[in-house]
Structure formats: C-alpha cells, structure tokens
Scaffold this active site. Structure first.
Site, PDB file in Angstrom:
ATOM      1  N   ARG A 194      40.529  -3.159 -23.650  1.00  0.00           N
ATOM      2  CA  ARG A 194      40.222  -2.403 -22.753  1.00  0.00           C
ATOM      3  C   ARG A 194      41.174  -2.042 -21.612  1.00  0.00           C
ATOM      4  O   ARG A 194      41.590  -1.043 -21.363  1.00  0.00           O
ATOM      5  CB  ARG A 194      38.660  -2.531 -22.235  1.00  0.00           C
ATOM      6  CG  ARG A 194      37.590  -2.159 -23.200  1.00  0.00           C
ATOM      7  CD  ARG A 194      36.504  -3.219 -23.013  1.00  0.00           C
ATOM      8  NE  ARG A 194      37.012  -4.433 -23.618  1.00  0.00           N
ATOM      9  CZ  ARG A 194      36.760  -4.951 -24.917  1.00  0.00           C
ATOM     10  NH1 ARG A 194      36.190  -3.984 -25.665  1.00  0.00           N
ATOM     11  NH2 ARG A 194      37.037  -5.900 -25.226  1.00  0.00           N
ATOM     12  N   THR A 195      41.577  -3.294 -21.113  1.00  0.00           N
ATOM     13  CA  THR A 195      42.494  -3.030 -19.732  1.00  0.00           C
ATOM     14  C   THR A 195      43.799  -2.273 -20.214  1.00  0.00           C
ATOM     15  O   THR A 195      44.080  -1.415 -19.637  1.00  0.00           O
ATOM     16  CB  THR A 195      42.596  -4.292 -19.033  1.00  0.00           C
ATOM     17  OG1 THR A 195      41.180  -4.962 -18.967  1.00  0.00           O
ATOM     18  CG2 THR A 195      43.655  -4.129 -18.025  1.00  0.00           C
TER      19      THR A 195
END
Length: 368
Positions: free
Chosen positions: A114-115
């Site tokens: 995600r990041t």
C-alpha cells in the site's frame, strides 16, 4: 528535468519544526512564502510586457514524525487531500500536470504494498515520474555495505524528493539530516509511520465526521506497531480524546507514548476486554501481531497471535456509527465476514492513502 529541478531549488523551503533535530532553521509547521509563478517559461514578449508576479504559497518541509504537525497543518493537508480526490477522479480523462517534470525516488528497505504503490500512484496521478527499488536492502548497494547516508547523497542527485522505508528506527531522521531535498518517512522499523497516521486521521474525519471528542480503541501489536504509535501522537492534537489500549502483555504500548499522552492531557486506559472496549468506541483500530519484530522468539509471537480478533461478536456490540480500521495487511485478526459490514472502513482507509500522499507531494514540491 533540469528546469524543474532549478525551479524547485529556487523556492524557499520552510521546514516543519522537528522537536528532536537541530537540522536547518526551525519554522512554523506550515509557513507562507513567496514563490515564482509557473515553472514553464513564458514567451519572451509576454514576459517583457508583464513580468510574472510572485505568488504566496504554503510548502511543507520533510515529513519525519507525526508530532511535527499542528492542527493548522493538519487542516491544510486534509483540505488539499479533498482536492486530490477530485484530481484523481478526473485524471483518467485529463491527467494532472501539477508535478510534471518532477522525479520521486522510492527507497524501500522493507516490504510494502500500500505505501509504496500509493506513493507511486500519487506521483503519477499528478504528472510526475518515479524511480523505484522494491527491495533496497537486497537490490541496492546496501547489500555491498553502503551506508544510508551515502545512498541518500547519491539518490538526491537523481530526484526531487525521496520516500524512504527502512528497518531501523530513526533512519528517516538520518536521511533528512543528510539530504537537501525533501524526505518522507514511509516507516522506520518500529519507530513511526507519519503518512499512515495522516491518512488514518483523515479517514476518521471522513467516516465519523469529527475528531474532537472521539473514543479510539487501539488493538493488537502496540509495542512494535509504528502505525499505532504515530496515530497516538497525531490524535493527541485533538480535544477530549480517550484511547483504549488492548493488547497481549508481550506487546503492550510502550511508556514513551503513554508519557506523551499524559503530557498532552489525553485520557487513556489499558484493557483486556475487547468487547467492552468496542461497545464504547467510535473507532476500533486493529493491527496484526508482527512476526518480523519478534526475531527468534517465535514462542512469544505464537502466544500473542490470535488473542484479540475482530469478528461478528465485536460487530454486535460496536455502535452503529463506529468504524473498524486496520493499516493492513491483515492475517486472521479481522475475520473476512466483517468485510461486508458498512462499518468496515479499512479498504476505504487504504484508498485515502492515495489522496493524502498526493496532497503531501504537492505541498512538498510546489506548495498550495
């Protein structure tokens, strides 16, 4: 690219005050500063007739820790994030050119889905480009013994901003102390994850409609969880907050966070009863027990795992207006049958990460 870098270098760079760093000249969290107009060169005749007038913009400095932000900064970041929602929706037909000509380097020494992808998507949605290494610990010169400082000095020569995830707490501060371009902490070991905290608070505001006066239950690995540490720092900026810590004994919240909350007048308590806490909370923030932080003590990991699970029993006592959040990835700490409940906000939370990171890149590179 050279023109973009030169334009960025010419901009005054007020930096967020970092309490534990003497680097650079401290300033307010978000400072107004005159900047030149558009980076694209104007026609000579037009420039001669009407020289471009300085604009006033707001620009961030490095993003290293959650406590560097004040409420004014948070309000501005959230305002820009709302604007980014509209930009993202419109990007399919007419891509944004806000960051055209800028390059972002993502240096990730730990795994990420995600990041890393949301940062890269954010940069591309705004018209910028990305230099990336998915596993810098193995596939960069770190594998040859190069220091973080030397890597940063090298990479800043190729890019306009660095997004760093590292396995050591404090690595982001070291990188920021070395670099002359902006650095964003994308997670430093068990230390902090400030952009996650920003998207978490933004999600709470979007889901609940308020930040002052909320009750927040932090559940799971609180000792090693950089997401809950950063969230505790950030939510303490608001009024009449109460935090419940629910965790196995081996991963209880550390005293530095408790001491900070005490210093800010934030009420908190520890509990072993997840159902009781869930019945009183506006937000249940679940986290996984992080096996990678236990080293060889797998026995401690197995003792902690599975003790607190968000399932239908928790949903039955959770207030109707409340939400369940999780920084993801999850293992078995939220059962999949919870996903269909409208109070399950964790995938909306993940999407909000795109908007927050778009906002941060815009504020860091060109201002608001």
């Amino acid at each position: 690219m050279a023109a973009a870098a030169a334009a960025r270098a010419a901009l005054p760079r007020p930096h967020l005050a970092l309490p534990s760093s003497a680097r650079r000249i401290p300033s307010v969290s978000l400072a107004a500063s005159p900047v030149p107009g558009p980076r694209a060169a104007a026609p000579v005749a037009a420039a001669a007739a009407a020289p471009p007038q300085p604009q006033v913009t707001t620009r961030l400095g490095d993003v290293i820790e959650a406590q560097q932000f004040d409420r004014a900064a948070l309000n501005e970041i959230f305002e820009v994030a709302r604007e980014m929602e509209a930009v993202e929706r419109g990007s399919h037909g007419a891509p944004s050119r806000v960051l055209e000509g800028y390059l972002m380097a993502t240096l990730f020494y730990e795994p990420s889905t995600r990041t890393r992808l949301s940062f890269e998507a954010a940069m591309r949605r705004l018209g910028g480009e990305v230099l990336t290494t998915e596993n810098a610990r193995e596939f960069s010169s770190a594998a040859k013994g190069e220091t973080l400082e030397d890597t940063i000095r090298t990479v800043e020569g190729y890019s306009d901003i660095i997004v760093l995830r590292h396995f050591e707490s404090g690595a982001a501060r070291r990188a920021a102390d070395t670099a002359i371009i902006p650095v964003i902490n994308a997670g430093d070991g068990p230390g902090q994850h400030p952009t996650q905290a920003l998207l978490d608070v933004y999600t709470i505001k979007r889901e609940i409609g308020a930040l002052d006066g909320i009750k927040l239950g932090l559940v799971g690995d609180l000792a090693n969880g950089r997401t809950v540490r950063s969230l505790a720092y950030l939510i303490a900026k608001y009024q009449n907050i109460k935090i419940y810590f629910v965790s196995p004994d081996v991963v209880k919240m550390k005293d530095d966070i408790k001491d900070h909350l005490n210093s800010q007048g934030v009420e908190w308590e520890e509990s072993s009863d997840l159902l009781e806490v869930a019945s009183q909370c506006d937000v249940i923030y679940q986290t996984r027990i992080q096996k990678e932080r236990f080293g060889e003590r797998i026995d401690l990991y197995e003792a902690a795992r599975g003790k607190y699970i968000v399932d239908k029993k928790v949903l039955d006592v959770l207030p109707k207006h409340a939400v369940i959040m999780h920084p993801l990835p999850r293992l078995d700490e939220i059962t999949v049958d919870v996903d269909s409940d409208p109070r399950a906000a964790y995938f909306r939370q993940a999407k909000n990460g795109l908007y927050i990171r778009m906002a941060l890149l815009k504020l860091l590179l060109v201002g608001h």
